[in-house]
Design an enzyme around this catalytic site. Structure first.
Site, short mmCIF file in Angstrom:
data_model
loop_
_atom_site.label_atom_id
_atom_site.label_comp_id
_atom_site.label_asym_id
_atom_site.label_seq_id
_atom_site.Cartn_x
_atom_site.Cartn_y
_atom_site.Cartn_z
N ASP A 14 37.51 2.49 31.79
CA ASP A 14 38.63 1.76 31.94
C ASP A 14 39.66 2.29 30.59
O ASP A 14 39.08 1.76 29.77
CB ASP A 14 38.41 0.45 31.74
N GLU A 74 39.36 4.05 36.16
CA GLU A 74 40.32 3.42 36.75
C GLU A 74 41.73 3.99 36.59
O GLU A 74 41.97 4.58 35.55
CB GLU A 74 40.42 1.89 35.99
N ASP A 147 36.88 -5.32 28.31
CA ASP A 147 37.46 -3.86 28.26
C ASP A 147 36.13 -3.10 28.74
O ASP A 147 35.81 -2.30 29.62
CB ASP A 147 37.79 -3.34 27.07
#
Length: 188
Positions: A14, A74, A147
């Site tokens: 991410d 992502e 995260d």
């Protein structure tokens, strides 16, 4: 060294400009298990280009340490602040470039797709995604860093997508369906 095609390692990332989350899954047959998850910290005081370099180097280090077969990342979400989107795109590009540098195939997923595959809701919160990941993979609540779980969610989303058949187009009628699927029709 992996035994078969059903055994592989997926690195999920991410990307972010202050923190880039990652998660590493081991896949054995149809069973995912957590290897690790964490965050690449990128101090706000650092120059933006220095942060991009750190993401690239840290992704190379993860690739060298865990030898992933695939990278799931992502995709940047669309927002109103163009400068933020540009910086986020650069962070994503650094991770992608590092994976490609190590000949690791890259798969990109929209944030809503990732949330939907983990929780069943495309509008789920980060906390809901993290809680569901904890239930699925059985890790401690101490390991919940949002995260990091977002990176792990990208990896698990990719695993889930691999088991789905490619959807074929519709049929114009029963005659076409029968001609294309003779094994699915009995002669009763």
């Amino acid at each position: 060294m992996k035994q078969s095609a059903s055994e592989r390692i997926i690195l999920g990332i991410d990307p972010g400009t202050t923190a880039t989350g990652y998660g590493v899954l081991s896949i054995s047959g149809k069973t995912p298990s957590l290897i690790t998850l964490g965050v690449i910290s990128l101090p706000r005081g650092d120059d933006h280009f220095l942060r991009i370099k750190k993401i690239f180097e840290a992704t190379l280090e993860l690739a060298d340490r865990y030898k992933p077969d695939e990278l799931a990342i992502e995709a940047p979400f669309y927002g109103k602040n163009i400068q933020s989107m540009l910086k986020l795109g650069r962070a994503q590009g650094a991770a992608i470039a590092a994976a490609l540098y190590r000949d690791i195939p890259v798969f990109e997923y929209a944030p809503r797709k990732i949330k939907m595959s983990i929780t069943g809701r495309g509008a789920a919160s980060k906390e809901q995604v993290a809680g569901m990941l904890r239930q699925i993979l059985g890790f401690r609540e101490d390991d919940l860093v949002l995260d990091a779980t977002d990176g792990l969610a990208a990896a698990l989303c990719h695993f889930y997508q691999q088991g789905k058949p490619v959807q074929q187009g519709g049929f114009s009628g029963w005659k076409e369906f029968i001609s294309k699927n003779p094994g699915r029709v009995s002669g009763r």
